[in-house]
Design a protein around this motif. Sequence first.
Motif, PDB file in Angstrom:
ATOM      1  N   ARG A  90       1.012  -0.830  -0.006  1.00  0.00           N
ATOM      2  CA  ARG A  90       0.343  -0.141  -0.363  1.00  0.00           C
ATOM      3  C   ARG A  90       1.229   0.629  -0.142  1.00  0.00           C
ATOM      4  N   ILE A 130       1.975   2.137  -3.821  1.00  0.00           N
ATOM      5  CA  ILE A 130       1.314   2.502  -4.346  1.00  0.00           C
ATOM      6  C   ILE A 130       1.104   3.761  -3.872  1.00  0.00           C
ATOM      7  N   LYS A 131       1.219   4.688  -4.742  1.00  0.00           N
ATOM      8  CA  LYS A 131       1.179   6.501  -4.713  1.00  0.00           C
ATOM      9  C   LYS A 131      -0.261   7.011  -4.573  1.00  0.00           C
ATOM     10  N   PRO A 132      -0.548   7.256  -3.403  1.00  0.00           N
ATOM     11  CA  PRO A 132      -2.046   7.507  -4.066  1.00  0.00           C
ATOM     12  C   PRO A 132      -2.398   9.074  -5.242  1.00  0.00           C
ATOM     13  N   VAL A 133      -3.202   9.702  -5.649  1.00  0.00           N
ATOM     14  CA  VAL A 133      -3.424  10.235  -6.736  1.00  0.00           C
ATOM     15  C   VAL A 133      -4.856  10.349  -5.816  1.00  0.00           C
ATOM     16  N   ARG A 145      -1.386   3.436  -9.202  1.00  0.00           N
ATOM     17  CA  ARG A 145      -1.752   4.366  -8.048  1.00  0.00           C
ATOM     18  C   ARG A 145      -3.223   3.834  -7.722  1.00  0.00           C
ATOM     19  N   ARG A 146      -3.345   3.805  -5.772  1.00  0.00           N
ATOM     20  CA  ARG A 146      -4.687   4.227  -5.743  1.00  0.00           C
ATOM     21  C   ARG A 146      -5.753   5.446  -5.884  1.00  0.00           C
ATOM     22  N   VAL A 147      -7.074   5.312  -6.414  1.00  0.00           N
ATOM     23  CA  VAL A 147      -7.636   6.958  -6.012  1.00  0.00           C
ATOM     24  C   VAL A 147      -8.080   7.229  -4.444  1.00  0.00           C
ATOM     25  N   VAL A 148      -8.222   8.034  -4.558  1.00  0.00           N
ATOM     26  CA  VAL A 148      -8.627   9.253  -3.297  1.00  0.00           C
ATOM     27  C   VAL A 148      -9.179   9.771  -3.265  1.00  0.00           C
ATOM     28  N   TYR A 179      -7.272   0.318  -7.519  1.00  0.00           N
ATOM     29  CA  TYR A 179      -6.238   0.413  -7.764  1.00  0.00           C
ATOM     30  C   TYR A 179      -6.541   0.752  -9.354  1.00  0.00           C
ATOM     31  N   LEU A 212      -4.564  -4.742   2.134  1.00  0.00           N
ATOM     32  CA  LEU A 212      -3.930  -3.367   1.735  1.00  0.00           C
ATOM     33  C   LEU A 212      -4.509  -2.233   2.303  1.00  0.00           C
ATOM     34  N   HIS A 250      -6.021  -2.071   5.196  1.00  0.00           N
ATOM     35  CA  HIS A 250      -5.563  -1.938   6.446  1.00  0.00           C
ATOM     36  C   HIS A 250      -3.880  -1.181   7.447  1.00  0.00           C
TER      37      HIS A 250
END
Lengths: 134, 100
Positions: free
Chosen positions: A4, A7-10, B4-7, B20, B98, B100
């Motif tokens: 986690r 993997i950078k947030p976007v 990338r991980r969407v926030v 993801y 992922l 946690h």
Amino acid sequence: MIIRKMIKPVYAHCDIPCGIYETDSMRHAAETCLRMIEKIEALGELDSQDKWNNFVRMVDIKEKHAQRVKDEAYILWSDYFKPEHLTRFPQLHDVFWRLAKQASIVKQTVDKAACEQLLHNVTEADTLFTDSKK
Amino acid sequence: MLLRRVVGNSMQPSLHSGDYIICKKARHLKIGDIVVAEVNKREVIKRITNIEKEYITLQGDNAPYSTDSRVYGPVAQNSIKAIYLAKLRIPRFVKNRLSH
């Protein structure tokens, strides 16, 4: 956890402090919870599929609106109120903490008294909010 | 390739918070592409709604809940880092671990 972090947030955020704060949404949500409890009580015995269906829908609406009360309270608590408010209203944290707790109780139960207490807590928060603007 | 991980919710319903995604390096951009851009020193994900010379207009699909070119204006073409390719389908139990 490590993956986690790799993997950078976007960001897909709305992150402007818009400065629009109100308590109507919170009150409306709390009143919806009360109305749902009244309607659940009016259903009587769940002796048909239609009644079960309505029961589930009403519980779902109550759940969502109780959560909305919490969300709206958290926005006021964390975004609107500033440290200087706390010096004027030392009870501020306690009022919002009890409000959030009561909203959780409304989620957990089908209890009209709990919901009326929630409305009372909303009024307390509302009074603080109104007084802070004076 | 970027992972990338969407926030955030500004790209709903196309992308949801927690998704993801795989992106490829941005070369040829066109209107409608979902892109990763660097705005104010952080990466954001939005859709291209207009291209004018060297400037790109970005907007979130969930417009009422999006901070995009309507706020910060068009962005320079070189701030576009990547183009969205696909969502990664991650089994829920892996996703839960992922998160946690």
